[in-house]
Design a protein around this motif. Structure first.
Motif, short mmCIF file in Angstrom:
data_model
loop_
_atom_site.label_atom_id
_atom_site.label_comp_id
_atom_site.label_asym_id
_atom_site.label_seq_id
_atom_site.Cartn_x
_atom_site.Cartn_y
_atom_site.Cartn_z
N ASN A 1 0.79 -1.24 0.00
CA ASN A 1 0.00 0.00 0.00
C ASN A 1 0.82 1.29 0.00
O ASN A 1 0.43 2.28 0.60
CB ASN A 1 -0.95 0.02 1.21
N ASN B 1 -2.09 -3.87 -2.40
CA ASN B 1 -2.26 -4.49 -1.08
C ASN B 1 -1.75 -5.92 -0.99
O ASN B 1 -1.89 -6.55 0.06
CB ASN B 1 -3.74 -4.42 -0.64
N VAL C 1 -6.91 -3.67 -12.50
CA VAL C 1 -8.14 -2.95 -12.16
C VAL C 1 -9.05 -3.86 -11.32
O VAL C 1 -9.64 -3.44 -10.32
CB VAL C 1 -8.87 -2.47 -13.44
N GLN D 1 -8.22 -6.34 -9.38
CA GLN D 1 -7.71 -6.48 -8.01
C GLN D 1 -7.92 -5.20 -7.22
O GLN D 1 -8.14 -5.25 -6.01
CB GLN D 1 -6.24 -6.88 -8.05
N ALA D 2 -7.87 -4.07 -7.90
CA ALA D 2 -8.13 -2.81 -7.21
C ALA D 2 -9.58 -2.76 -6.73
O ALA D 2 -9.87 -2.30 -5.62
CB ALA D 2 -7.83 -1.63 -8.14
N ILE D 3 -10.48 -3.27 -7.56
CA ILE D 3 -11.89 -3.29 -7.15
C ILE D 3 -12.06 -4.22 -5.96
O ILE D 3 -12.69 -3.87 -4.96
CB ILE D 3 -12.78 -3.76 -8.33
N GLU D 4 -11.47 -5.42 -6.05
CA GLU D 4 -11.57 -6.38 -4.93
C GLU D 4 -10.96 -5.82 -3.65
O GLU D 4 -11.44 -6.10 -2.56
CB GLU D 4 -10.82 -7.67 -5.29
N GLY D 5 -9.91 -5.05 -3.81
CA GLY D 5 -9.23 -4.52 -2.63
C GLY D 5 -9.75 -3.19 -2.15
O GLY D 5 -9.10 -2.53 -1.34
N SER D 6 -10.92 -2.78 -2.64
CA SER D 6 -11.54 -1.51 -2.23
C SER D 6 -10.60 -0.33 -2.39
O SER D 6 -10.50 0.54 -1.51
CB SER D 6 -12.01 -1.59 -0.77
N ALA D 7 -9.89 -0.27 -3.51
CA ALA D 7 -8.88 0.77 -3.71
C ALA D 7 -9.49 2.17 -3.70
O ALA D 7 -8.90 3.10 -3.15
CB ALA D 7 -8.16 0.53 -5.04
N ILE D 8 -10.65 2.31 -4.29
CA ILE D 8 -11.27 3.64 -4.35
C ILE D 8 -11.64 4.09 -2.95
O ILE D 8 -11.35 5.20 -2.53
CB ILE D 8 -12.50 3.62 -5.29
N LEU D 9 -12.27 3.16 -2.22
CA LEU D 9 -12.67 3.45 -0.85
C LEU D 9 -11.47 3.85 0.00
O LEU D 9 -11.54 4.75 0.83
CB LEU D 9 -13.31 2.20 -0.27
N ARG D 10 -10.35 3.18 -0.23
CA ARG D 10 -9.16 3.41 0.59
C ARG D 10 -8.33 4.57 0.08
O ARG D 10 -7.27 4.86 0.61
CB ARG D 10 -8.31 2.13 0.62
N ALA E 1 -5.73 2.41 -15.61
CA ALA E 1 -6.85 2.99 -16.37
C ALA E 1 -6.32 4.00 -17.38
O ALA E 1 -6.79 4.06 -18.53
CB ALA E 1 -7.84 3.65 -15.42
N TRP F 1 -5.75 1.89 -9.28
CA TRP F 1 -6.61 1.76 -10.46
C TRP F 1 -6.33 2.85 -11.49
O TRP F 1 -6.60 2.69 -12.67
CB TRP F 1 -8.09 1.78 -10.07
#
Lengths: 612, 305
Positions: free
Chosen positions: B65, B84, B254, B256-265, B275, B271
């Motif tokens: 991270n 992550n 992308v 894995q970023a979704i699975e890892g809640s990248a936007i939230l974090r 992108a 991502w």
């Protein structure tokens, strides 16, 4: 104008329009998600208890997927969703196992005692229980339910039917509050395994006056006009749809009238579908939910930063509570070269379990020496192995790549130019199966795969839909798997150990098991006569009998010597509770019961909640 | 006379009067710009592979991270940050970009090959052959391909980039087939084809030695379009978690970023970088396709300004 006419010249069927639509759609994904996440930026203004509003009187819980059959409330029927209030609001258990104390606590049942030979069990029901329609709950209902399970089709009731058919020779009413079970063989765990909410659920007793004459597989058990579904819980079903299920407190609940418990404080319980972690966290941050069921460490820390009322079982890392199903790395011991225990030990030495905890779990769990969850009743047995020096003899937690290489090379494998071991022109490979639906299992499988690559084993991952994944383990059509097939023991070790008894082994292509777990039991196809003999010796000893210890240690030695699978890590569940509207949640400091909120044992939690 | 053609003719006359030779249609600015963009991506990733440690694209090889180096907490050891599972973002992009392009390339190759054969057979031979191929391709185009690809991908024992490309290619042939058939229908009535037929040249020779060279610009444009479509479909599958497991691709990052809640974090670099690269690739391919389109179609060339 037909298709025969030439079309305007251009880049074929991926037209500019379609191309731009696709590109724009792709670009919109992160934008939309960002906006959705931003919605949860700050708690709602009503975040201090919100007076006497409906929200302040409601316990709001998420479900992670929509309900396919919202009008199906038949616990015997496959497809009934029992995570949307059935277990924690509608039906009550006879007993509940408290993981924190390893004690079985009474609820609808008062006591359940065996005879000296453990083959006749007598159940005493609490006096004064009534169903939600006012009918008396008594021994007739218990006998009716057990007979239905004993004589009904095997598909009913989450495999409990199979167990009742296996264990119960006869069941009879002694008096209105007493039932006697005569078993086919001594079973010291009869109460624990089937009537005490060992994991999530237990056998649900049905009202005979409603269920008599119904087909247990097709009866919906839903008729709002008649007040169905009828069970004994303190809530009645108010409404149910695919997205939202609402329960309303029953002022006539038997427990309050009988002086057993006061009515729970939440007047309503609502279960609403929220399907992704981003949505869950954003809405919980905004106080729309009072509990979140297992989120990732990063998501929890972000949410807690936004809304300090969202708290976890542990205030600090690891925030999580340990789930009963320890995460494993399993080999198919019927397939070469993994039929050789030295090769399996080589893999164990190659795996750095600290790295699994740090990377795959981001520090939210702990290492596991054995395949048991770290609960008090089982920690005693693991400590026993420590005291006996078993872990010195079999250093299961040691990460030693040199030792791994030594073991592999002792079997004739040599490391080739590209860094992988080969033997007779064949590369040393290991395919690891992991279920698509479980990110947690995939993540530690990824880490293990990288660790195996480092020592020269070409590892690959195969993601499969869970039903296929489970079937492959049962049928032996896998090489290795990240799984939780030893799930079952919570307060005593026999149940999980018996899942690896040699009687459960089947040839590759035929289903192994006979266990109630989704993977059947002994999918690793490990046959060890001494292990099985020791496990059999434990089987009929009363719970807590000190004679269990020597058999346990002997069986554990056999397991560790052969190592058909090993524990990758304790399973974590990072539950998060919202203290904005409700307090009294279980926590490490106030561990009055395990923290899951939608289990059949969660009545303890619901009754303990107070308005904030 | 078509006013567009008139403009083209006028432009050519003006050029001749000015003493300049008419510019080669291949020196199309959009084509060149697109080729440069895609080329830069390929060259950058190639050089990146030489100068950067690509084993850092594996899990558990870096701290978790980390943000990019210019953000607080970042490090020049991982200039674009890490995700992550301890993967280095720069290494992921260096390894993932060419893999993503390779998927598109395989899809385009297969779909064009099938499209050329079937399109020529249908358009030139006509009759029952045409009817069968047309029905098959029309039917294939009505199939909800993403849903079926998801089902197929879920049953593939071990997904790698090539397997995924083959799955996508199974559904990508219908478009080129229809396009080429339509062009062949038009061309087969032209004088040089009739002449060849009267000269007893075989059908195969007429199709693939006489007519095919005249379609090359269209085929090239279609090829590039197929490549973009292939990448788009692959990204869709990967974002659903059905892509290759251990070989990084931009879509997998992308996913894995979704699975890892990248936007939230707030881990935008997780991502954001893939992108951006994907968008640049799409823009590059799109420009190439437009450029080729203009080369093949004088009307578009004339309307360019």
């Amino acid at each position: 104008m037909g298709d025969d006419l030439p079309r305007p010249l251009g880049p074929a069927e991926l037209s500019r329009r379609r191309f731009l639509q696709g590109t724009a759609g792709f670009a919109l994904v992160p934008i939309t998600a960002t906006l959705a996440a931003c919605e949860g930026g700050s708690p709602s203004p009503g975040g201090e208890g919100d007076g006497d509003s409906r929200r302040a009187r409601t316990l709001r819980l998420p479900i992670t997927s929509r309900i396919a059959s919202p009008n199906l409330w038949n616990p015997m029927a496959p497809g009934m969703r029992d995570d949307a209030g059935f277990q924690c609001a509608l039906s009550e258990p006879l007993f509940m196992l408290n993981y924190e104390t390893s004690e079985i606590e009474p609820w609808l049942g008062e006591e359940f005692t065996p005879n000296e030979t453990l083959d006749v069990w007598t159940l005493r029901i609490r006096d004064g229980i009534t169903w939600s329609d006012g009918e008396v709950y008594d021994a007739d209902d218990v006998v009716f339910t057990i007979e239905l399970l004993r004589t009904g089709p095997a598909e009913i009731n989450f495999a409990h039917a199979i167990e009742m058919q296996k264990w119960v020779r006869s069941v009879r009413k002694v008096d209105p509050l007493t039932v006697e079970f005569t078993l086919t063989a001594p079973n010291p765990r009869f109460q624990l395994d089937y009537f005490s909410v060992k994991i999530f659920r237990s056998i649900v007793i049905l009202p005979e006056h409603i269920w008599a004459g119904q087909d247990p597989l097709t009866f919906e058990n839903y008729d709002p006009e008649q007040g169905w579904p009828v069970f004994t819980g303190p809530y009645k079903l108010a409404s149910a749809s695919e997205n939202l299920v609402t329960w309303e407190r029953d002022p006539n609940w038997w427990g309050a009238k009988a002086g057993f418990q006061e009515l729970p404080e939440p007047e309503f319980i609502e279960f609403e579908a929220a399907e992704t972690e981003e949505i869950l966290v954003a809405r919980a941050s905004n106080n729309e939910f009072d509990f979140l069921d297992d989120i990732t460490t990063g998501a929890y820390e972000t949410m807690h930063g936004r809304n300090e009322s969202m708290v976890s079982w542990n205030p600090d890392r690891p925030y999580s509570w340990a789930d009963p199903c320890t995460r494993l790395f399993s080999f198919n011991t019927a397939l070469a070269p993994w039929d050789d225990r030295d090769m399996r030990w080589a893999v164990n030495f190659a795996v750095d379990k600290d790295e699994i905890v740090d990377i795959a779990y981001e520090g939210s769990t702990t290492k596991a020496a054995m395949f048991f969850p770290p609960y008090e009743g089982l920690e005693r047995y693991v400590q026993l192995l420590e005291d006996e020096g078993v872990f010195e003899e079999f250093p299961i937690l040691e990460h030693d790549p040199d030792r791994a290489a030594q073991l592999i090379e002792s079997k004739g494998w040599t490391r080739s130019g590209d860094g992988y071991y080969t033997l007779d022109g064949r590369e040393l490979t290991l395919q690891i199966d992991t279920p698509t639906e479980a990110t947690e299992l995939s993540r530690y499988a990824e880490v293990i795969a990288e660790q195996l690559e480092r020592v020269g084993i070409r590892a690959s991952l195969r993601r499969l839909a869970f039903p296929t994944f489970a079937d492959n383990i049962k049928l032996g059509e896998f090489e290795a798997a990240s799984d939780f097939s030893a799930c079952g023991s919570v307060s005593e070790p026999w149940y999980s150990m018996d899942l690896y008894h040699q009687r459960r082994v089947a040839p590759v292509g035929q289903a192994s098991g006979g266990g109630a777990t989704t993977t059947g039991g002994n999918g690793v196809r490990w046959a060890n006569a001494e292990y099985s003999r020791q496990v059999d010796a434990m089987a009929s000893l009363p719970l807590g009998d000190p004679r269990i210890d020597e058999h346990f240690v002997a069986a554990a030695r056999e397991y560790l010597r052969d190592l058909p699978f090993f524990a990758a890590a304790h399973a974590k569940k990072l539950y998060s509770h919202n203290t904005t509207y409700w307090t009294g949640w279980p926590s490490r400091e106030d561990a009055y019961i395990q923290p899951p909120v939608v289990w059949n044992s969660s009545h303890r939690i619901i009754h303990n909640l107070q308005r904030a | 006379m078509d006013p567009t053609l008139t403009r083209i003719a006028e432009a050519e006359i003006e050029a001749e009067e000015a003493g300049a030779r008419p510019a080669s249609p291949w020196r199309n600015r959009k084509l060149v710009a697109g080729a440069v963009i895609v080329g830069v991506i390929l060259v950058s990733t190639f050089i990146g592979g030489l100068v950067w440690d690509t084993t850092l694209a594996r899990a558990a090889t870096s701290p978790l991270n980390l943000p990019p180096f210019w953000v607080d907490g970042g490090s020049m050891d991982h200039p674009l940050g890490t995700e992550n599972s301890g993967r280095d973002m720069l290494a992921l992009i260096v390894v993932g970009s060419p893999t993503t392009l390779r998927v598109g390339l395989i899809v385009a190759l297969i779909s064009m090959l099938v499209g050329v054969v079937l399109g020529f057979l249908a358009g030139y031979l006509g009759g029952a052959v045409d009817a069968v191929i047309r029905i098959l391709s029309d039917t294939a185009m009505t199939i909800p391909t993403l849903a079926i690809m998801i089902v197929i991908a879920a049953y593939i024992p071990e997904m790698n980039a090539t397997t995924m490309a083959l799955i996508i290619a199974v559904f990508a042939w219908a478009g080129p087939t229809r396009m080429i058939r339509a062009q062949v229908l038009s061309m087969r009535e032209q004088g040089y084809v009739r002449m060849a037929r009267l000269s007893a040249v075989s059908d195969t020779e007429i199709m693939f030695r006489e007519m095919l060279p005249n379609l090359l610009p269209y085929l090239a444009a279609s090829f590039i379009g197929g490549m973009s479509g292939g990448i788009l479909a692959a990204v869709g599958l990967e974002a659903l978690g059905l892509g290759p497991q251990r070989v990084p691709t931009l879509g997998m990052i992308v996913s894995q970023a979704i699975e890892g809640s990248a936007i939230l974090r707030g881990m935008w670099w997780w991502w954001g970088f893939p992108a951006i690269i994907l968008m640049v690739i799409f823009i590059g391919l799109f420009l190439i396709a437009i450029g080729l389109d203009e080369i093949a179609n004088p009307r578009l060339r004339g309307a360019r300004t």
